[in-house]
Design a protein around this motif. Sequence first.
Motif, PDB file in Angstrom:
ATOM      1  N   UNK A 173     -49.490  -5.722 -26.066  1.00  0.00           N
ATOM      2  CA  UNK A 173     -49.145  -5.142 -27.194  1.00  0.00           C
ATOM      3  C   UNK A 173     -50.157  -5.423 -28.618  1.00  0.00           C
ATOM      4  N   UNK A 174     -50.615  -6.612 -28.439  1.00  0.00           N
ATOM      5  CA  UNK A 174     -51.350  -7.045 -29.649  1.00  0.00           C
ATOM      6  C   UNK A 174     -52.853  -7.135 -29.188  1.00  0.00           C
ATOM      7  N   UNK A 175     -53.382  -8.363 -28.937  1.00  0.00           N
ATOM      8  CA  UNK A 175     -54.736  -8.627 -28.418  1.00  0.00           C
ATOM      9  C   UNK A 175     -54.529 -10.170 -27.796  1.00  0.00           C
ATOM     10  N   UNK A 176     -55.840 -10.227 -27.111  1.00  0.00           N
ATOM     11  CA  UNK A 176     -55.913 -11.662 -26.516  1.00  0.00           C
ATOM     12  C   UNK A 176     -55.911 -12.789 -27.652  1.00  0.00           C
ATOM     13  N   UNK A 177     -56.734 -12.595 -28.892  1.00  0.00           N
ATOM     14  CA  UNK A 177     -56.892 -13.530 -29.824  1.00  0.00           C
ATOM     15  C   UNK A 177     -55.627 -13.771 -30.596  1.00  0.00           C
ATOM     16  N   UNK A 178     -54.803 -12.777 -30.611  1.00  0.00           N
ATOM     17  CA  UNK A 178     -53.218 -13.111 -31.235  1.00  0.00           C
ATOM     18  C   UNK A 178     -52.533 -13.804 -30.195  1.00  0.00           C
ATOM     19  N   UNK A 179     -52.622 -13.646 -28.955  1.00  0.00           N
ATOM     20  CA  UNK A 179     -51.963 -14.500 -28.113  1.00  0.00           C
ATOM     21  C   UNK A 179     -52.566 -16.181 -28.014  1.00  0.00           C
ATOM     22  N   UNK A 180     -53.749 -15.994 -28.245  1.00  0.00           N
ATOM     23  CA  UNK A 180     -54.570 -17.271 -28.224  1.00  0.00           C
ATOM     24  C   UNK A 180     -53.854 -18.097 -29.348  1.00  0.00           C
ATOM     25  N   UNK A 181     -53.858 -17.521 -30.686  1.00  0.00           N
ATOM     26  CA  UNK A 181     -53.653 -18.194 -31.926  1.00  0.00           C
ATOM     27  C   UNK A 181     -52.158 -18.408 -31.949  1.00  0.00           C
ATOM     28  N   UNK A 182     -51.334 -17.818 -31.350  1.00  0.00           N
ATOM     29  CA  UNK A 182     -49.954 -17.831 -31.236  1.00  0.00           C
ATOM     30  C   UNK A 182     -49.358 -19.027 -30.310  1.00  0.00           C
ATOM     31  N   UNK A 183     -49.968 -18.687 -29.128  1.00  0.00           N
ATOM     32  CA  UNK A 183     -49.073 -19.414 -27.872  1.00  0.00           C
ATOM     33  C   UNK A 183     -49.836 -20.760 -27.776  1.00  0.00           C
ATOM     34  N   UNK A 184     -51.030 -21.007 -27.822  1.00  0.00           N
ATOM     35  CA  UNK A 184     -51.851 -22.226 -27.795  1.00  0.00           C
ATOM     36  C   UNK A 184     -51.147 -23.463 -28.543  1.00  0.00           C
ATOM     37  N   UNK A 185     -50.409 -23.140 -29.937  1.00  0.00           N
ATOM     38  CA  UNK A 185     -49.979 -24.325 -30.347  1.00  0.00           C
ATOM     39  C   UNK A 185     -48.525 -24.500 -29.717  1.00  0.00           C
ATOM     40  N   UNK A 186     -47.940 -23.381 -29.334  1.00  0.00           N
ATOM     41  CA  UNK A 186     -46.616 -23.584 -28.823  1.00  0.00           C
ATOM     42  C   UNK A 186     -46.717 -24.389 -27.582  1.00  0.00           C
ATOM     43  N   UNK A 187     -47.514 -23.933 -26.606  1.00  0.00           N
ATOM     44  CA  UNK A 187     -47.457 -24.878 -25.405  1.00  0.00           C
ATOM     45  C   UNK A 187     -47.852 -26.402 -25.645  1.00  0.00           C
TER      46      UNK A 187
END
Length: 550
Positions: free
Chosen positions: A156-170
């Motif tokens: 739905x977005x891009x790999x950059x958004x996923x990295x930016x959002x989920x890296x700190x969550x994990x």
Amino acid sequence: MDTVPKTVSDGDKDAELPPLDWRSWLTLSLFLVVTMFVIRPIRIPVPVPSTIRPLKWRKARISMDLKLAPWIAICLLLATTAIRVQSEVRRGFVGSDGIEPYGIVILIMSLAYICISLDQSGVLSFVAMHVTKRWGKNGRLLLLCFYVLSAVMAVLTSNDVVVLCLTPIICIFSDITGVDAEPFLISMFVSANTASMALYIGNPTNIVVAQANGISFLLYSAWMALPFLGAAIAGSVVLYLMSLRAIPRDIAVDVSINPRSMLVRPKQAVFGSAVLVLCLIALSVSSFFGAAVWMVTLPFGLLMLIIDIVVDLYLTAAQQSKTEHDADSAEAKETTLSPEPGGLEPVFSSAVVSTLCSETTDRRECKNIWRKPKPILKLQLLMKKRLPTVDAVLHRLPYNIVPFSFGMFIIVESLSELGWTPRLSWLLKRVCPSVVPAVFVVGLMTSLACNVLNNLPMTILFTRALKHPIFAQADQQTRKGALFALIVGSNLGANLTLVGSLAGLMFQGIAAQKDRKIGYFRFMRWCLPVLPVQLAVCCAILAAEMVIIK
């Protein structure tokens, strides 16, 4: 794309290749040296004057890394007249043939600001706590949950958004449970890069290939849907088998923690979430209207900045007003900025430097803070006091990506201008006699080239090679297969080393901010078994589509 030039003999093809001169070889040599420094940065001691009267010298260390190495190479090429500012350097910034390097950088930085602002508000910690409480008791199930969540977000977005959002969550989940974050981080990253090939907007490399070759949103989605699903399933199976020993079956989760306690600034969390959702909706529909993707993300990034400024000023003004009426805060005011009588200029003292140094564990950075002019120090502390969220986000933005991206774009433009692109096109024509070999060969070559060039410059180089008149002599189906194999390689190639994509560099930086240091070779050991399986499955499905659907 449909026009096939007149076929010529192999001897004529060789004659079409421009000659290589000293400039060509110098550019290629410097490019290889730059690649070495990107993979293995070094610090070079350089003597610099510390005082003029009397003249004293001190030893400074310059980091020869992804920020500096490409630009030193560019300066050498300019000094030797191998390249020119008006041609190669200019095109490295503004682009050509539908490729806009500046637009790609704006896209990434705008999304980075929005996502980092969300992290500062605490909303990502809030999501992490919910995920932990809901699925955290079964570690292996949680690994698959993060893999699927990453894939859905990347589609739905891009790999950059996923990295930016989920890296700190994990990382936050790991801090809460004490479980090793590395398998989850690698799984998230592989899933994001795999799923980013599904839609036109998933990766800037997709946009580069599609815009340069007139591939529409719907046509792109139709060809890439099945290859994406095959690669995603293959990747999940390999990662799950690799992580069985690293992840415990049962995880002890403290269910007494209230997820709402993670929201540091609820107002900014609400506004930021709304901005991100609206931005993603706009990205999803932008291609239907022919709007450049960076023109869509930039206004939302600026809107997020304005919201942060307004909310920060409102909250800090309210807090300051309350503090002024509190007699117990007198001691605290002595160590912070306070208005001077008769003016708004803040008072400067050693407390300014002490406050700034207390927020860094790097002794070299603390020494640099002491050397800064007083007005800059005053401005820094004023930002921390009145605009804390904006100050924190600006410090965390992935600035390294900007000089690296433009530097590599310029070097790739130079390689193209000095005769290497026609030779790459000639090589591709020789090793791609039909559509099936074209899919597998181009997919393999581009996947490996990502980890030498980085996927964005690699995509530009191969896009121009595939559009060159030499490769245009191939039949239409072979050219189409090679183009979509380039998309596959530019996405999956990032699943090998950290320098394979800009997302990999951001991933490493964000993980380091959360005290998770993942080095080049450690990352490669995780991903080396994954890439061959994903690439084989994905290229097999794409080749079957090309043979069946004509």
